[in-house]
Design a protein around this motif. Structure first.
Motif, PDB file in Angstrom:
ATOM      1  N   ALA A 124     -18.262 -18.713 -63.086  1.00 52.98           N
ATOM      2  CA  ALA A 124     -18.237 -19.129 -61.679  1.00 52.98           C
ATOM      3  C   ALA A 124     -19.424 -18.534 -60.923  1.00 52.98           C
ATOM      4  CB  ALA A 124     -16.921 -18.691 -61.033  1.00 52.98           C
ATOM      5  N   MET A 125     -19.764 -17.267 -61.233  1.00 54.23           N
ATOM      6  CA  MET A 125     -20.918 -16.654 -60.578  1.00 54.23           C
ATOM      7  C   MET A 125     -22.208 -17.329 -61.013  1.00 54.23           C
ATOM      8  SD  MET A 125     -20.119 -12.562 -60.285  1.00 54.23           S
ATOM      9  CE  MET A 125     -19.934 -12.278 -62.030  1.00 54.23           C
ATOM     10  N   ALA A 126     -22.283 -17.749 -62.280  1.00 59.29           N
ATOM     11  CA  ALA A 126     -23.488 -18.426 -62.776  1.00 59.29           C
ATOM     12  C   ALA A 126     -23.650 -19.794 -62.110  1.00 59.29           C
ATOM     13  CB  ALA A 126     -23.417 -18.584 -64.293  1.00 59.29           C
ATOM     14  N   ALA A 127     -22.517 -20.450 -61.809  1.00 60.66           N
ATOM     15  CA  ALA A 127     -22.580 -21.780 -61.189  1.00 60.66           C
ATOM     16  C   ALA A 127     -23.096 -21.714 -59.760  1.00 60.66           C
ATOM     17  CB  ALA A 127     -21.204 -22.431 -61.230  1.00 60.66           C
ATOM     18  N   GLY A 128     -22.789 -20.618 -59.052  1.00 62.50           N
ATOM     19  CA  GLY A 128     -23.358 -20.462 -57.710  1.00 62.50           C
ATOM     20  C   GLY A 128     -22.343 -20.336 -56.606  1.00 62.50           C
ATOM     21  N   PRO A 129     -21.513 -21.352 -56.331  1.00 67.02           N
ATOM     22  CA  PRO A 129     -20.572 -21.261 -55.209  1.00 67.02           C
ATOM     23  C   PRO A 129     -19.541 -20.151 -55.438  1.00 67.02           C
ATOM     24  CG  PRO A 129     -20.847 -23.536 -55.926  1.00 67.02           C
ATOM     25  CD  PRO A 129     -21.508 -22.690 -56.957  1.00 67.02           C
ATOM     26  N   ALA A 130     -19.216 -19.433 -54.378  1.00 67.78           N
ATOM     27  CA  ALA A 130     -18.261 -18.336 -54.475  1.00 67.78           C
ATOM     28  C   ALA A 130     -16.845 -18.870 -54.688  1.00 67.78           C
ATOM     29  CB  ALA A 130     -18.309 -17.491 -53.207  1.00 67.78           C
ATOM     30  N   LYS A 131     -16.131 -18.248 -55.622  1.00 70.52           N
ATOM     31  CA  LYS A 131     -14.745 -18.629 -55.924  1.00 70.52           C
ATOM     32  C   LYS A 131     -13.933 -17.372 -56.168  1.00 70.52           C
ATOM     33  CE  LYS A 131     -13.940 -22.039 -58.728  1.00 70.52           C
ATOM     34  NZ  LYS A 131     -13.922 -22.874 -59.948  1.00 70.52           N
ATOM     35  N   GLY A 133     -12.040 -15.530 -54.422  1.00 70.33           N
ATOM     36  CA  GLY A 133     -12.094 -14.457 -53.447  1.00 70.33           C
ATOM     37  C   GLY A 133     -13.417 -13.712 -53.404  1.00 70.33           C
ATOM     38  N   MET A 134     -14.412 -14.142 -54.163  1.00 71.43           N
ATOM     39  CA  MET A 134     -15.718 -13.472 -54.149  1.00 71.43           C
ATOM     40  C   MET A 134     -16.519 -13.931 -52.943  1.00 71.43           C
ATOM     41  SD  MET A 134     -16.830 -13.552 -58.197  1.00 71.43           S
ATOM     42  CE  MET A 134     -16.597 -15.339 -58.380  1.00 71.43           C
ATOM     43  N   THR A 135     -17.315 -13.031 -52.406  1.00 64.91           N
ATOM     44  CA  THR A 135     -18.204 -13.399 -51.311  1.00 64.91           C
ATOM     45  C   THR A 135     -19.475 -14.028 -51.879  1.00 64.91           C
ATOM     46  OG1 THR A 135     -19.342 -11.247 -51.306  1.00 64.91           O
ATOM     47  CG2 THR A 135     -17.329 -11.456 -49.958  1.00 64.91           C
ATOM     48  N   GLN A 136     -20.129 -14.848 -51.064  1.00 64.23           N
ATOM     49  CA  GLN A 136     -21.361 -15.487 -51.514  1.00 64.23           C
ATOM     50  C   GLN A 136     -22.453 -14.442 -51.747  1.00 64.23           C
ATOM     51  OE1 GLN A 136     -21.489 -18.877 -52.196  1.00 64.23           O
ATOM     52  NE2 GLN A 136     -23.393 -18.245 -53.210  1.00 64.23           N
ATOM     53  N   GLU A 137     -22.450 -13.398 -50.944  1.00 70.86           N
ATOM     54  CA  GLU A 137     -23.430 -12.323 -51.124  1.00 70.86           C
ATOM     55  C   GLU A 137     -23.271 -11.665 -52.497  1.00 70.86           C
ATOM     56  OE1 GLU A 137     -24.746  -8.094 -48.957  1.00 70.86           O
ATOM     57  OE2 GLU A 137     -23.027  -9.260 -48.233  1.00 70.86           O
ATOM     58  N   PHE A 138     -22.022 -11.470 -52.904  1.00 75.24           N
ATOM     59  CA  PHE A 138     -21.739 -10.868 -54.206  1.00 75.24           C
ATOM     60  C   PHE A 138     -22.227 -11.774 -55.340  1.00 75.24           C
ATOM     61  CE2 PHE A 138     -18.651 -10.378 -57.755  1.00 75.24           C
ATOM     62  CZ  PHE A 138     -18.919  -9.062 -58.094  1.00 75.24           C
ATOM     63  N   VAL A 139     -21.965 -13.065 -55.233  1.00 75.06           N
ATOM     64  CA  VAL A 139     -22.394 -14.024 -56.261  1.00 75.06           C
ATOM     65  C   VAL A 139     -23.919 -14.084 -56.338  1.00 75.06           C
ATOM     66  CG1 VAL A 139     -22.392 -16.467 -56.918  1.00 75.06           C
ATOM     67  CG2 VAL A 139     -20.285 -15.391 -56.088  1.00 75.06           C
ATOM     68  N   ASP A 140     -24.580 -14.121 -55.190  1.00 72.43           N
ATOM     69  CA  ASP A 140     -26.045 -14.170 -55.168  1.00 72.43           C
ATOM     70  C   ASP A 140     -26.649 -12.900 -55.780  1.00 72.43           C
ATOM     71  OD1 ASP A 140     -25.895 -16.631 -53.955  1.00 72.43           O
ATOM     72  OD2 ASP A 140     -26.178 -15.851 -51.911  1.00 72.43           O
ATOM     73  N   SER A 141     -25.973 -11.780 -55.596  1.00 74.40           N
ATOM     74  CA  SER A 141     -26.447 -10.530 -56.177  1.00 74.40           C
ATOM     75  C   SER A 141     -26.411 -10.597 -57.703  1.00 74.40           C
ATOM     76  CB  SER A 141     -25.590  -9.364 -55.686  1.00 74.40           C
ATOM     77  OG  SER A 141     -25.944  -8.166 -56.346  1.00 74.40           O
TER      78      SER A 141
END
Length: 315
Positions: A124-131, A133-141
């Protein structure tokens, strides 16, 4: 591989990941590869500690079943013409001794949902959109982090164009991923080899011994399926294999197989101090060889010969 009824578990894993990452971010850059490597290793260790009691239960159950093996053989001979009665008696024996034939599967069953959760969250983090309960900032990091120059969300089959979007070199990324996959294969082999070796030592006449050896040499090839996994998930797999390897070594040395335990005691007891202990707990003193008494040589005075007729000394 996302399973809807496991969403609560995905959310839990994502929450723990964010908390661990936030903790390391107090003294490391949030987007650094070291931060993310430590985050993945830490959550792996935490999960393995949580299922450690299941592993100990597996060891105790395995030892009990090993001790009950002669009685099970007797029951199989006695009820060889009545399979249903034989199974009932065997299960009754196991229940009476507190042994669980399925105890060996407990750690594996516990690890499977954890693996699925890590795989789903990292995908999910590799795909991009936050899922979850993750924040977008966390995924982008996570998408910006590189471990040894390879992006955390990248797989071996990620296209060069997509790797460049992560700000990484495609060649370096492929090499790093290949090395991690090789480590995954090696640790898988060593872990299975350690387990199979103990199993064969416990039951040398096990009819499944040959199949276990074949599985030992085939198992490393399953690791190559991780070529399609994100780098973060491969790091998780290498970490959990390494943990298992060290954990098994510690537990097997602390709880040796029943047969090996007796052989070791006999080998030490035949020549060592334990072999000379009496029931009272006192050691029998070893016989001390006394040095031979020195020979006393008496010096006789030199006798001078006399003449037979005169008795005078001969000159």
């Amino acid at each position: 591989m996302e399973i809807s009824w496991l969403n609560w578990l995905y959310t839990s894993v994502a929450w723990v990941l964010q908390k661990i990452h936030a903790g390391y971010s107090t003294f490391l850059a949030p987007d650094s590869g070291l931060n993310w490597a430590l985050t993945i290793v830490t959550i792996t260790v935490i999960m393995r500690i949580l299922i450690f009691p299941l592993f100990m239960k597996q060891i105790h159950s395995s030892r009990k079943m090993q001790e009950l093996a002669p009685k099970v053989q007797e029951l199989r001979k006695r009820y060889k013409n009545d399979k249903q009665r034989m199974n009932q008696e065997v299960m009754k024996l196991y229940q009476g001794a507190g042994a669980n034939p399925l105890g060996g599967c407990l750690p594996l069953l516990a690890q499977f949902p954890i693996f699925i959760s890590m795989f789903t969250v990292l995908q999910a983090m590799a795909a991009g959109p936050a899922k979850f309960g993750m924040t977008q900032e966390f995924v982008d990091s996570a998408r910006a982090a590189h471990i040894f120059g390879a992006p955390v969300p990248a797989t071996f089959f990620t296209s060069a164009a997509d790797i460049e979007k992560f700000g990484a070199d495609p060649v370096v990324t492929k090499v790093v991923l290949a090395v991690f996959v090789a480590l995954s294969s090696l640790t898988t082999f060593l872990t299975v080899r350690q387990s199979v070796t103990r199993s064969i030592a416990q039951m040398p006449d096990n009819p499944m011994a040959q199949q276990q050896k074949i599985l030992m040499y085939i198992s490393p090839f399953f690791a190559f399926f991780s070529l399609q996994f994100p780098l973060g998930l491969i790091l998780y797999w290498v970490t959990t294999n390494t943990w298992t390897l060290v954990q098994q070594h510690w537990v097997y040395s602390r709880y040796p197989a029943p047969g090996a335990e007796e052989d070791t005691a006999k080998a030490k007891g035949s020549t060592g101090l334990m072999g000379k202990l009496k029931r009272g707990g006192k050691a029998e003193p070893e016989p001390v060889e006394e040095p031979p008494a020195p020979k006393i040589v008496r010096q006789q005075p030199n006798r001078q010969t006399r003449s037979k007729r005169t008795g005078s000394k001969k000159s």
